[in-house]
Design an enzyme around this catalytic site. Structure first.
Site, mmCIF file in Angstrom:
data_model
loop_
_atom_site.group_PDB
_atom_site.id
_atom_site.type_symbol
_atom_site.label_atom_id
_atom_site.label_comp_id
_atom_site.label_asym_id
_atom_site.label_seq_id
_atom_site.Cartn_x
_atom_site.Cartn_y
_atom_site.Cartn_z
ATOM 1 N N LEU A 18 0.836 -1.209 0.000
ATOM 2 C CA LEU A 18 0.000 0.000 0.000
ATOM 3 C C LEU A 18 0.866 1.253 0.000
ATOM 4 O O LEU A 18 0.578 2.230 -0.687
ATOM 5 C CB LEU A 18 -0.943 -0.009 1.217
ATOM 6 C CG LEU A 18 -1.913 1.170 1.293
ATOM 7 C CD1 LEU A 18 -2.835 1.224 0.082
ATOM 8 C CD2 LEU A 18 -2.743 1.109 2.580
ATOM 9 N N ILE A 436 16.559 19.603 13.778
ATOM 10 C CA ILE A 436 16.243 18.554 14.761
ATOM 11 C C ILE A 436 17.149 17.335 14.598
ATOM 12 O O ILE A 436 17.166 16.448 15.440
ATOM 13 C CB ILE A 436 14.759 18.170 14.655
ATOM 14 C CG1 ILE A 436 13.876 19.419 14.725
ATOM 15 C CG2 ILE A 436 14.342 17.203 15.735
ATOM 16 C CD1 ILE A 436 14.094 20.295 15.951
ATOM 17 N N CYS A 521 5.620 3.805 7.644
ATOM 18 C CA CYS A 521 5.618 2.624 8.511
ATOM 19 C C CYS A 521 6.895 2.614 9.318
ATOM 20 O O CYS A 521 7.898 3.169 8.902
ATOM 21 C CB CYS A 521 5.608 1.355 7.679
ATOM 22 S SG CYS A 521 4.222 1.268 6.586
ATOM 23 N N HIS A 699 6.044 17.740 8.262
ATOM 24 C CA HIS A 699 5.307 16.570 7.777
ATOM 25 C C HIS A 699 4.519 16.877 6.511
ATOM 26 O O HIS A 699 3.808 16.019 5.997
ATOM 27 C CB HIS A 699 4.396 16.010 8.866
ATOM 28 C CG HIS A 699 5.168 15.297 9.941
ATOM 29 N ND1 HIS A 699 5.832 15.978 10.938
ATOM 30 C CD2 HIS A 699 5.422 13.990 10.157
ATOM 31 C CE1 HIS A 699 6.451 15.107 11.721
ATOM 32 N NE2 HIS A 699 6.222 13.894 11.269
HETATM 33 N N1 GLN Z 1 16.619 13.438 15.537
HETATM 34 C C1 GLN Z 1 15.511 12.834 14.876
HETATM 35 C C2 GLN Z 1 15.432 13.327 13.440
HETATM 36 O O1 GLN Z 1 15.740 14.435 13.205
HETATM 37 C C3 GLN Z 1 14.214 13.126 15.588
HETATM 38 C C4 GLN Z 1 13.031 12.490 14.899
HETATM 39 C C5 GLN Z 1 11.722 12.572 15.655
HETATM 40 O O2 GLN Z 1 11.504 13.383 16.495
HETATM 41 N N2 GLN Z 1 10.795 11.722 15.359
HETATM 42 O O3 GLN Z 1 15.042 12.607 12.559
HETATM 43 ZN ZN ZN Z 2 10.186 15.086 16.000
#
Ligand code: GLN
Ligand code: ZN
Length: 763
Positions: A18, A436, A521, A699
């Site tokens: 999928l 991040i 996933c 996202h």
């Molecule tokens: N350090 C991770 C990244 O940047 C954090 C991911 C997350 O918070 N899901 O992908």
């Molecule tokens: Zn995150």
């Protein structure tokens, strides 16, 4: 004989068919029909599989192209007006616009908010409603899937998200009362139930997982009102399904609603059986969720069989249904496919298919079939022998944990002191910018990793490739002017799997995929034994990245709570004990990073909130050990070492005190999708440490304008001090493409510059 059934199956397919189909459709490479054909093929295969495994009745409408809460909103026409023009052109495009945002043909739309489905790692889209919301039955998905299952010769039970849970999981955009919409919503449900009855459905399952939450009088009233009107309708029999915990103080409510059967979760809440049996009206069906729909271990016959016998004695075999505790959405499909696992490790495990098989064995054992009795005896003997399996017990880890003192979770000085020391030795510009951790996982990277894993690419070539990628990421960050750099995590397939693979106590599946959101996933690793670190896990990547630049390089680790939360965890030890073992292993990694000259270390805990118990009364205990585990991980470092953490995709307002108690020097936190709703918490609570509320949603492929980021930052400055504010995206960038990342980060750096100018802060 007692009936064997289940209430939902993984949708994505053993080989993530999928996912592939969705993504090629989104890229414009495959027509809608190809996607719908894949979906139909998966439904066919999964119904067949469940029946072959021993199910008498299968659910339908548990399938979804993206998310079942979104399906429900669309089914009942709860489509916010901004998406309507797209729906008018093409319904499937409209559906995906709600799920993922839409920037095409003059449209520029953000997606619906996404949040965690109860305490799982599945994410649903939060329906947006308003006062006087209009509802109407406009789709035919449940009916079509019912007919589809029946044409294939199956006894099928349509599954719907129940009306009260649907409203409670939604939000109103104008602050009006969601439950006030019940009266408008019910006619659409009634019409649907009528259609299903006419089509020949005997039963419909109404999922009301909110019945295991803390509910108030208004919620109870809504349940009574809803089910009273559904009961009067022309309809199939109704199975009211609760899962993810005990009904508790909602039991009287649940057992007196005018339905025909009740499903309860006996994996998470086995203790509720007696009370439920006492409360259940005579003639009702009881569907008992005896095998765990959320974990990969076989059930214990010593626990399950007596419960089943007791229930049968009280109800009679034909009023007792056997089912997994909840939808099997949260476990992989088939253990048989795990041909590379050590048979010793595989023996105590069960995936979706094996769970249905287990249920069938229980049903046969209830009917006194000797082979079934023997199979259950063998299963129990096998589980009892687990302690002797190599790797399950590590005496060194156990004794280290036993002698761990309380000082292990303390930093040397308090935050104010650390802040001073840190800005003296490592001055950063005001409003520092960072990311991040991850940068795009390109096709080249993925292919190289696959080639390396299968032996087609040797270690040196693979490392050289990763180093080249790290260099590119570092140069890019320098070029656009970020302040605290990252190495980009190109060596990681997944933030949990990467560490799990280097820790003792973990095992890995080949095809153990579980849906996280949409086509995304994860393959949660399995913690089967005591956790221990064999050797440094990230030091060489971080050191290499730091060697390329004079800017500070942030080391990047996944925190102990998230490691636990996104793994399948052994069920023979308390979760907090497993978490402490994890914290010790990660603490050693933090220590080694520091010794290698990495002065900023981020310990990601995106899943901290996800582990919160569903009932408030159980929160403090969980938060205590979760925060303590984070602090054990970070506690050994010098004052000059700056500890960051990162959290995302849930609300933190109500646990802000616990977040502060983690005592990270800096936290980056998701806020942009909810337009900084999080910040409300800072009105009542003074958060003391550094904080970077995400300024754009990673996202979605949509890149916001500088003004949009500035607007969010201004909101942040209403409640935070400029001196504590960091500027960063909402989350890691690994799922995005380079062109959008480049544009978005440039704009983010621009927004920081503009804000510094505006506040007259010299960089
Ligand atoms: N350090 C991770 C990244 O940047 C954090 C991911 C997350 O918070 N899901 O992908
Ligand atoms: Zn995150």
């Amino acid at each position: 004989m007692s009936l064997v059934t289940h209430s939902g199956f993984p949708r994505i397919g053993l080989k993530r068919e999928l996912k592939r189909s969705l993504e090629s459709h989104w890229r414009g490479e495959a027509p809608a029909q190809a996607l719908l054909d894949t979906a139909r093929g998966l439904r066919r295969r999964h119904w067949r599989l469940a029946v072959d495994a021993g199910a008498h009745v299968v659910p339908c409408n548990d399938f979804s192209l993206y998310d079942h809460v979104l399906d429900t909103a669309v089914l009942f026409d709860a489509i916010p007006s901004r998406y309507r023009p797209i729906f008018a052109e093409n319904a499937l495009d409209g559906y995906f616009a709600m799920a993922r945002g839409h920037k095409r043909d003059g449209h520029d739309l953000a997606a619906l908010e996404m949040t965690k489905w109860f305490d799982t790692n599945y994410h649903y889209l939060v329906p947006e409603l308003e006062a006087n919301q209009h509802f109407a039955l406009t789709g035919d998905k449940p009916l079509a899937e019912f007919r589809e299952a029946r044409e294939q010769g199956h006894q099928a039970r349509p599954v719907l998200l129940g009306p009260v849970s649907f409203l409670l999981l939604s939000k109103t955009v104008d602050g009006s009362d969601r439950l006030a919409l019940l009266e408008a919503l019910l006619p659409a449900y009634i019409e649907l139930l009528g259609q299903l009855a006419d089509a020949g459905a005997d039963w419909v399952q109404l999922d009301e997982p909110c019945l295991v939450l803390d509910l108030d009088g208004d919620d109870h009233a809504a349940y009574r009102q809803a089910y009273a009107s559904l009961a009067e309708a022309h309809r199939p029999r109704l199975l009211l399904a609760s899962y993810f915990g005990a009904l508790g103080d909602n039991l009287t409510l649940a057992s007196t609603l005018p339905v025909d059967g009740l499903h309860i979760d006996l994996a998470r809440a086995p203790e509720q059986l007696d009370a439920v049996l006492d409360a259940l009206p005579s003639g009702h069906i009881l569907s008992v969720g005896v095998v765990d729909g959320r974990n990969v271990w076989r059930s214990s016959p010593d626990r399950v069989l007596p419960a089943l016998r007791k229930a049968r004695e009280r109800l009679g075999g034909d009023h007792l249904w056997l089912a997994p505790s909840c939808s099997l959405l949260h476990v992989p499909i088939d253990l048989e496919a795990e041909t590379t696992l050590d048979p010793k490790q595989r023996a105590p495990m069960a995936f979706a298919r094996q769970k249905i098989e287990e249920l069938r064995v229980y049903a046969d054992a209830l009917a006194d079939q000797p082979e079934a009795m023997a199979a259950l005896a063998a299963q129990q003997a096998l589980l009892n022998a687990q302690v002797h399996t190599p790797g399950v017990i590590n005496t060194e880890v156990r004794s280290r944990l036993n002698t761990l003192g309380p000082q292990a979770s303390l930093r040397r000085s308090a935050y104010a002191m650390r802040r001073m020391t840190q800005s003296e030795i490592r001055p950063l510009p005001p409003l520092p910018t960072t990311t991040i951790g991850s940068f795009p996982q390109t096709d080249t990277l993925r292919k190289a990793r696959a080639a390396y894993r299968s032996g087609r690419l040797d270690e040196d070539a693979y490392e050289a490739m990763l180093q080249a990628e790290i260099e590119r990421v570092v140069r890019f960050q320098e070029a656009i002017g970020l302040d605290v750099l990252v190495h980009g995590e190109p060596e990681r397939n997944d933030m949990v799997e990467y560490f799990g693979e280097q820790l003792d106590g973990y095992l890995f599946t080949k095809l153990g995929w579980v849906q996280s959101y949409g086509s995304r996933c994860v393959k949660p690793p399995v913690i089967y034994g005591d956790v221990a670190r064999r050797a440094p896990m990230t030091v060489r990547w971080s050191s290499y990245a730091q060697s390329l630049t004079t800017k500070p390089m942030k080391g990047m680790l996944t925190g102990p709570v998230t490691m636990l939360q996104w793994s399948f965890v052994r069920d023979d030890l308390p979760r907090e004990t497993v978490c402490r073992q994890m914290a010790l292993a990660l603490r050693d990694e933090v220590h080694d990073l520091e010794a290698a000259g990495i002065e900023i270390i981020q310990i990601d805990e995106p899943a901290l909130r996800e582990g919160l118990p569903l009932r408030h009364i159980d929160w403090p205990r969980y938060l205590d050990w979760a925060v303590e585990c984070f602090r054990i991980t970070a506690g050994g470092v010098r004052d000059t070492t700056q500890i960051h953490t990162h959290m995302c995709y849930s609300e933190f307002n109500d646990i802000i005190e616990a977040v502060a108690a983690m005592d990270a020097d800096v936290i980056s936190i998701e806020t942009s999708r909810s337009r900084m709703e999080l910040l409300d918490a800072f009105v009542r609570f003074h958060y003391p440490n550094g904080i970077g509320p995400g300024v754009y949603d990673i996202h979605s492929p949509r890149v916001p304008a500088v003004e949009e980021m500035l607007d969010l930052l201004h909101k942040a400055l209403d409640v935070l001090q400029p001196a504590q504010l960091w500027i960063n995206p909402d989350c890691g960038l690994k799922t995005r493409g380079w062109p959008e990342v480049e544009l978005a980060l440039r704009r983010m750096v621009d927004s920081a510059r503009q804000l510094r100018d505006e506040l007259q802060l010299a960089a």
